[in-house]
Design a protein around this motif. Structure first.
Motif, short mmCIF file in Angstrom:
data_model
loop_
_atom_site.label_atom_id
_atom_site.label_comp_id
_atom_site.label_asym_id
_atom_site.label_seq_id
_atom_site.Cartn_x
_atom_site.Cartn_y
_atom_site.Cartn_z
N ARG A 81 -19.52 1.14 -46.68
CA ARG A 81 -17.96 0.47 -46.90
C ARG A 81 -16.71 1.66 -47.29
O ARG A 81 -16.45 1.99 -46.44
CB ARG A 81 -17.87 -0.47 -47.84
N LEU A 82 -17.18 2.63 -48.00
CA LEU A 82 -16.41 3.47 -48.71
C LEU A 82 -16.68 4.90 -46.60
O LEU A 82 -15.51 5.25 -46.58
CB LEU A 82 -17.22 3.99 -49.53
N ALA A 83 -17.97 4.72 -46.39
CA ALA A 83 -18.16 5.29 -45.12
C ALA A 83 -17.45 5.12 -43.76
O ALA A 83 -16.14 6.62 -43.05
CB ALA A 83 -19.30 6.61 -44.60
N LEU A 84 -16.61 3.72 -44.10
CA LEU A 84 -16.53 4.14 -42.80
C LEU A 84 -14.63 4.05 -43.35
O LEU A 84 -14.04 4.32 -42.79
CB LEU A 84 -16.43 2.11 -42.61
N LEU A 85 -14.06 3.34 -44.56
CA LEU A 85 -12.93 4.17 -44.72
C LEU A 85 -12.64 5.15 -44.73
O LEU A 85 -11.38 5.60 -44.26
CB LEU A 85 -12.41 3.00 -46.37
N ARG A 86 -13.70 5.84 -45.04
CA ARG A 86 -12.96 7.60 -45.15
C ARG A 86 -12.82 8.06 -44.24
O ARG A 86 -12.42 8.50 -43.87
CB ARG A 86 -14.68 7.99 -46.14
N GLY A 87 -13.39 7.14 -43.28
CA GLY A 87 -14.07 7.87 -41.69
C GLY A 87 -12.72 7.75 -40.91
O GLY A 87 -12.29 8.12 -39.71
N ARG A 88 -11.96 6.35 -41.20
CA ARG A 88 -10.40 6.02 -40.76
C ARG A 88 -9.73 5.85 -42.32
O ARG A 88 -8.52 4.26 -42.03
CB ARG A 88 -10.29 4.42 -40.30
N ARG A 89 -9.70 7.23 -42.04
CA ARG A 89 -8.37 7.42 -43.41
C ARG A 89 -7.34 6.98 -43.72
O ARG A 89 -6.46 6.03 -44.48
CB ARG A 89 -8.44 8.93 -44.46
N MET A 90 -6.30 7.48 -43.02
CA MET A 90 -5.46 6.85 -41.96
C MET A 90 -5.02 5.63 -42.41
O MET A 90 -3.76 4.82 -41.76
CB MET A 90 -4.71 7.59 -41.05
N LEU A 91 -5.56 4.73 -41.01
CA LEU A 91 -6.34 2.90 -41.50
C LEU A 91 -5.34 2.83 -42.42
O LEU A 91 -5.00 1.70 -42.35
CB LEU A 91 -7.49 3.30 -40.19
N THR A 92 -6.77 3.23 -42.96
CA THR A 92 -6.81 3.17 -44.58
C THR A 92 -6.08 2.34 -45.63
O THR A 92 -5.54 1.45 -46.05
CB THR A 92 -7.90 3.52 -44.72
N LEU A 93 -4.73 3.63 -45.15
CA LEU A 93 -3.68 4.20 -46.08
C LEU A 93 -2.77 3.35 -45.40
O LEU A 93 -1.98 2.86 -46.54
CB LEU A 93 -3.79 5.78 -45.91
N GLY A 94 -2.53 3.16 -44.24
CA GLY A 94 -1.50 2.23 -43.21
C GLY A 94 -1.86 0.83 -44.18
O GLY A 94 -0.63 0.66 -44.37
#
Length: 263
Positions: free
Chosen positions: A196-209
């Motif tokens: 899960r962490l790897a998925l979110l790091r791979g889409r960091r801007m999407l996650t922060l948005g």
């Protein structure tokens, strides 16, 4: 920048979803209300005790003249309370999700159902799901505390500590808040915390948005409770995007055989 707006869009879509499904909105409010009461009591206690805590931690300032003692301890008291709010924002979601595991699992499944496609189920008994959620939340909390202590220390740096450090803090909060919310849908899909962490790091801007605006909203009293059902719905929509299979690229047609035109 586009991913930031897309991430925020998932947050909006989630609120719209629960707005159009009023029964699920009311269903998702209950865990947040219980957690709110617990955290309100904790913050009130911190508010009353922060001065005493600061005085106990800084005995060397007992003999300082006015106004330096008051300014110094007042600044530290504000930092202590800010740190408490930082931890509250992060752990509020984890504790609410733990208390409301059956509620939010059902809500997330309903979002998957209305959006079409398969509705993944973990197949685990409730006690096992609660154990995994609690274990993963403690692991995330340990990371948050580590970042929180570091940012708290950096807060003493003049100018940077009052500008850059809070901005970084909100980004850290937003990232881990998104992780906690998407874990409801991703855990049902058999995706462990590391993935899960790897998925979110791979889409960091999407996650922060998705996470940063929600973190800022959670600073307003009672807002967190009313946004939680929509946040879970939006996080489920986001999780569907994160694990969606990539569209296969169309095969290139073979080149036409070369031919000579005969006159």
């Amino acid at each position: 920048m586009r991913d930031l707006s897309v991430g925020f869009g998932y947050l909006v879509k989630g609120q719209r979803w629960v707005g159009g499904h009023g029964r699920w909105f009311g269903f998702g409010l209950l865990p947040g209300l219980v957690t709110l009461v617990l955290y309100a009591a904790a913050l009130v206690g911190l508010g009353y005790g922060a001065d005493d805590l600061t005085g106990w931690a800084t005995p060397f300032a007992d003999d300082w003249s006015s106004p330096w003692q008051g300014l110094f301890r007042g600044f530290l008291t504000a930092l202590v309370f800010a740190f408490g709010l930082f931890i509250t924002v992060i752990t509020f979601t984890a504790v609410t999700l733990l208390i409301g595991q059956p509620f939010y699992e059902s809500l997330s499944e309903q979002v998957d159902r209305t959006e079409g496609g398969d509705v993944p189920e973990s197949g685990l008994p409730l006690w096992r799901e609660l154990w995994i959620s609690a274990r993963d939340s403690l692991r995330i909390l340990a990371r948050v505390v580590m970042y929180g202590v570091l940012l708290f220390a950096l807060g003493f740096i003049p100018v940077v500590g009052q500008t850059v450090v809070p901005a970084i803090g909100f980004c850290v909060s937003g990232f881990f808040l998104t992780h906690e919310l998407t874990s409801v849908a991703l855990q049902r899909r058999g995706i462990d915390m590391k993935e899960r962490l790897a998925l979110l790091r791979g889409r960091r801007m999407l996650t922060l948005g998705f996470g940063v605006p929600l973190t800022l909203s959670f600073l307003v009293p009672l807002v967190a409770v009313f946004l939680m059902p929509g946040a879970v719905a939006g996080a489920t929509l986001l999780a569907r995007d994160l694990v969606a299979p990539a569209e296969p690229e169309p095969a290139n047609p073979p080149p036409a055989p070369y031919s000579f035109n005969k006159d």
